[in-house]
Design an enzyme around this catalytic site. Structure first.
Site, PDB file in Angstrom:
ATOM      1  N   CYS A  81       0.837  -1.207   0.000  1.00  0.00           N
ATOM      2  CA  CYS A  81       0.000   0.000   0.000  1.00  0.00           C
ATOM      3  C   CYS A  81       0.876   1.264   0.000  1.00  0.00           C
ATOM      4  CB  CYS A  81      -0.926   0.004   1.206  1.00  0.00           C
ATOM      5  SG  CYS A  81      -2.019   1.433   1.176  1.00  0.00           S
ATOM      6  N   ARG A 139      -7.814  -4.095 -10.931  1.00  0.00           N
ATOM      7  CA  ARG A 139      -8.686  -3.114 -11.600  1.00  0.00           C
ATOM      8  C   ARG A 139      -9.425  -3.711 -12.787  1.00  0.00           C
ATOM      9  NH1 ARG A 139      -4.319   1.566 -12.106  1.00  0.00           N
ATOM     10  NH2 ARG A 139      -3.046  -0.306 -12.323  1.00  0.00           N
TER      11      ARG A 139
HETATM   12  C1  LIG Z   1      -8.730   0.920  -5.436  1.00  0.00           C
HETATM   13  C2  LIG Z   1      -7.587  -0.027  -5.136  1.00  0.00           C
HETATM   14  C3  LIG Z   1      -7.441  -0.521  -3.860  1.00  0.00           C
HETATM   15  C4  LIG Z   1      -6.393  -1.414  -3.571  1.00  0.00           C
HETATM   16  N1  LIG Z   1      -6.289  -1.932  -2.316  1.00  0.00           N
HETATM   17  C5  LIG Z   1      -5.353  -2.875  -2.040  1.00  0.00           C
HETATM   18  C6  LIG Z   1      -5.322  -3.518  -0.777  1.00  0.00           C
HETATM   19  O1  LIG Z   1      -6.119  -3.249   0.123  1.00  0.00           O
HETATM   20  N2  LIG Z   1      -4.340  -4.453  -0.578  1.00  0.00           N
HETATM   21  C7  LIG Z   1      -3.424  -4.779  -1.551  1.00  0.00           C
HETATM   22  O2  LIG Z   1      -2.569  -5.649  -1.325  1.00  0.00           O
HETATM   23  N3  LIG Z   1      -3.465  -4.212  -2.766  1.00  0.00           N
HETATM   24  C8  LIG Z   1      -4.409  -3.279  -3.030  1.00  0.00           C
HETATM   25  N4  LIG Z   1      -4.487  -2.739  -4.292  1.00  0.00           N
HETATM   26  C9  LIG Z   1      -3.543  -3.183  -5.341  1.00  0.00           C
HETATM   27  C10 LIG Z   1      -4.169  -4.266  -6.244  1.00  0.00           C
HETATM   28  O3  LIG Z   1      -4.494  -5.427  -5.524  1.00  0.00           O
HETATM   29  C11 LIG Z   1      -3.238  -4.635  -7.418  1.00  0.00           C
HETATM   30  O4  LIG Z   1      -2.063  -5.236  -6.930  1.00  0.00           O
HETATM   31  C12 LIG Z   1      -2.867  -3.408  -8.264  1.00  0.00           C
HETATM   32  O5  LIG Z   1      -4.003  -2.633  -8.543  1.00  0.00           O
HETATM   33  C13 LIG Z   1      -2.169  -3.810  -9.571  1.00  0.00           C
HETATM   34  O6  LIG Z   1      -2.996  -4.555 -10.402  1.00  0.00           O
HETATM   35  P1  LIG Z   1      -3.765  -3.902 -11.691  1.00  0.00           P
HETATM   36  O7  LIG Z   1      -2.763  -3.027 -12.411  1.00  0.00           O
HETATM   37  O8  LIG Z   1      -4.198  -5.107 -12.493  1.00  0.00           O
HETATM   38  O9  LIG Z   1      -4.895  -3.104 -11.130  1.00  0.00           O
HETATM   39  C14 LIG Z   1      -5.485  -1.806  -4.579  1.00  0.00           C
HETATM   40  C15 LIG Z   1      -5.646  -1.290  -5.875  1.00  0.00           C
HETATM   41  C16 LIG Z   1      -6.672  -0.407  -6.163  1.00  0.00           C
HETATM   42  C17 LIG Z   1      -6.819   0.107  -7.569  1.00  0.00           C
END
Ligand SMILES: Cc1cc2nc3c(=O)[nH]c(=O)nc-3n(C[C@H](O)[C@H](O)[C@H](O)COP(=O)(O)O)c2cc1C
Length: 331
Positions: free
Chosen positions: A116, A241
């Site tokens: 995070c 996402r």
């Molecule tokens: C709105 C939002 C909230 C997220 N909250 C967390 C979380 O609580 N814990 C975590 O490990 N990753 C969190 N992430 C990261 C995602 O799990 C993921 O690793 C990251 O978005 C990359 O993947 P993507 O590019 O396919 O979205 C969050 C991402 C987004 C967009």
């Protein structure tokens, strides 16, 4: 809804202890997302094929000192299994204690947030801040692994600073400290969500550790899932996402998004669950999901604007009826 949600999901043997290594190659997880992956959305993704689901992150400190505040984050239904509770914190004693609570609550695994990038979290030496301090991170994992029988996993980034990539050394330390599985979002904390994820880092981790590795980052569609597996050799895929407004991403034989009628049905089902678990406030939280569901449909721009104002389930039904009527006239 004629069919119950739960009818569409395979029953899970609850007596069998969950193990990451027992999952079939290419398993697909709904990645933890604060403010998104609550029980309602997890249930929707589960019925479309998510193999493993994660809670939103819960603060270990709050779990121990103000448990009521985390109740909604950690609520789950039996049929969501395997379900992993994600926690964040900065010291081993609190994290081991919180892991014990997660185990007592019946979760199949406990995951540590080491990714995070938020100021408040980083300021408390939690989340991605741990990437700067592998000794503390390793102590946390060791204390947790000694405290519980369920698997402890770590979700991490490639580093804190753009100029200092800590992988794959950090991953090796976490494995040696007792992590049963790892997931990597290969962006740095400084990058936050900007630019693209560097899957070459994911590949290096896969080649460096023996525990199962999950890949996260830029998983926008089924093609991205296929490419990530092929390019990195990860055992699991963490969809984040790409699942927003698109739980169909988990359907292995689906190409593209479904027709509007199916999107409407799912959005209504999702809204129904939000109200079931959160009352009318659930509809306020649902607004963002609605804009994601209807993104890209021709003529939906005006409806999406109106969706930002729904307060009750009935408001949504009325809006959809109105929109479908307009569609009829336009046809
Ligand atoms: C709105 C939002 C909230 C997220 N909250 C967390 C979380 O609580 N814990 C975590 O490990 N990753 C969190 N992430 C990261 C995602 O799990 C993921 O690793 C990251 O978005 C990359 O993947 P993507 O590019 O396919 O979205 C969050 C991402 C987004 C967009």
């Amino acid at each position: 809804m004629s069919e119950k949600l739960t009818d569409r999901v395979k029953p899970v043997d609850q007596k069998k202890k969950f193990s990451w290594s027992d999952l079939p190659e290419g398993y697909e997880c709904l990645s933890p997302m604060a403010g998104v992956t609550d029980t309602a959305f997890r249930q929707i993704c589960k019925q479309h094929g998510a193999d493993v689901v994660f809670t939103e992150m819960a603060s270990a400190n709050m779990m121990l000192n103000a448990p009521a505040k985390n109740e909604a984050f950690l609520h789950y239904e039996e049929w969501e299994r395997p379900i992993i509770g994600q926690i964040m914190g900065g010291d081993e004693k609190t994290m081991a204690e919180a892991a014990r609570v997660i185990q007592e609550m019946g979760f199949d695994g406990v995951d540590v947030n080491m990714g995070c990038p938020e100021k408040k979290i980083v300021g408390n030496a939690c989340g991605s801040s741990l990437l700067k301090d592998a000794d503390t991170a390793a102590r946390i994992i060791e204390a947790m692994a000694n405290a519980v029988n369920i698997p402890v996993s770590v979700k991490m980034r490639s580093g804190f600073f753009d100029s200092e990539i800590v992988q794959p050394q950090f991953a090796i330390r976490m494995q040696n400290a007792g992590a049963a599985a790892l997931a990597i979002h290969p962006r740095t904390k400084e990058q936050a969500y900007k630019g693209s994820a560097d899957w070459t880092i994911t590949r290096r981790i896969v080649e460096s550790v023996e525990v199962p590795v999950g890949g996260s980052g830029d998983i926008t569609d089924r093609e991205a899932i296929r490419r990530l597996r092929e390019e990195t050799g990860v055992q699991g895929i963490w969809v984040a996402r790409g699942a927003m407004g698109n739980p169909w991403i988990f359907e292995r034989d689906r190409t593209g998004r479904p027709p509007l009628s199916e999107v409407i049905e799912t959005a209504l089902e999702h809204a129904h669950l939000m109200v079931k678990y959160k009352g009318n406030h659930g509809m306020v939280e649902m607004r963002k999901h609605l804009t994601w569901y209807f993104n890209g449909f021709p003529g939906a721009a005006a409806m999406r604007e109106q969706m930002k104002t729904v307060n009750e389930y009935e408001d949504l039904v009325r809006l959809i009826e109105q929109y479908q009527l307009l569609e009829c006239f336009a046809a």
